[in-house]
Design an enzyme around this catalytic site. Structure first.
Site, short mmCIF file in Angstrom:
data_model
loop_
_atom_site.label_atom_id
_atom_site.label_comp_id
_atom_site.label_asym_id
_atom_site.label_seq_id
_atom_site.Cartn_x
_atom_site.Cartn_y
_atom_site.Cartn_z
N HIS A 9 0.82 -1.22 0.00
CA HIS A 9 0.00 0.00 0.00
C HIS A 9 0.86 1.27 0.00
CE1 HIS A 9 -4.17 0.86 -0.16
NE2 HIS A 9 -4.38 1.19 1.09
N ASN B 291 -6.69 6.77 3.50
CA ASN B 291 -8.10 7.04 3.20
C ASN B 291 -8.48 8.51 3.30
OD1 ASN B 291 -8.13 4.30 2.91
ND2 ASN B 291 -9.41 3.90 4.68
N ASP C 108 -0.72 2.23 -5.44
CA ASP C 108 -0.77 0.79 -5.66
C ASP C 108 -2.07 0.37 -6.34
OD1 ASP C 108 -1.86 1.57 -2.95
OD2 ASP C 108 -2.57 -0.50 -3.02
N ASN D 199 -9.42 3.46 -1.79
CA ASN D 199 -9.99 4.48 -0.92
C ASN D 199 -9.22 5.80 -0.92
OD1 ASN D 199 -12.25 2.99 -0.15
ND2 ASN D 199 -11.10 1.95 1.47
#
Length: 191
Positions: free
Chosen positions: A19, A66, A91, A112
């Site tokens: 991530h 997020n 990613d 997100n």
């Protein structure tokens, strides 16, 4: 001026995870172009420099993935750039490990961080570079997968992808996104 934003999560526990590949890309860009990431403002760690003959701000939002749109919005407002003058690197589990995909618009695709940026910009029309991190195995939870580190056998593909991202950003800045898409949106074929 352009702002290049790499998405990731702050704190050491997330370093070198799937991530956080966007943060890794910003580090690579900074290293390749002698840019110091030494300023904390606009909810991001930033550095100023030149890439491909253009002034750039490199940024790693520190809001957690997020909420990345908060930092992106602040950066755009402060530096008075348009959404056409940002590049977001992140990613993508739908791409093979190390594969790149450059787009100038599109949905969040379940990401997100991108969803939050789209909400804060009120538009999905901004350049993004997706870096493939591979799809999760069937028995893995998605969050556990993207927050896991790359296994040793995938590290060479990731190093190569980060090198390509650096070249892709320079191409976008110098020649435009269309040229970069033609050069870098190719799936590697192993023979």
């Amino acid at each position: 001026m352009y702002i290049i934003i790499g998405l990731g999560n702050p704190t050491r526990e997330y370093e070198a995870t799937r991530h956080n590949i966007g943060f890794d890309a910003i580090t690579r860009l900074a290293d390749d172009n002698n840019i110091s990431l030494d300023t904390k403002k606009h909810k991001a760690i930033c550095g100023k420099g030149m890439i491909g003959g253009e002034k750039v701000i490199l940024a790693k939002p520190q809001t957690y993935m997020n909420l990345s749109g908060e930092s992106v919005r602040e950066l755009i407002d402060f530096y008075k750039v348009t959404k056409e003058e940002i590049i977001v690197i992140y990613d993508d589990i739908s791409l093979d490990v190390g594969q790149l995909r450059i787009r100038t618009k599109g949905s969040a695709g379940g990401h997100n961080g991108i969803k939050n940026i789209i909400a804060h910009l009120g538009s999905d029309e901004f350049c993004r570079i997706k870096i493939g991190v591979g799809d999760k195995p069937k028995n893995w939870d998605l969050a556990d997968y993207v927050l896991a580190r790359f296994p040793k056998e995938e590290e060479p593909a990731i190093r190569e992808a980060l090198e390509k991202v650096s070249k892709a950003c320079e191409t976008i800045l110098r020649d435009g996104a269309k040229v970069a898409m033609n050069l870098f949106n190719k799936k590697e074929i192993n023979t």
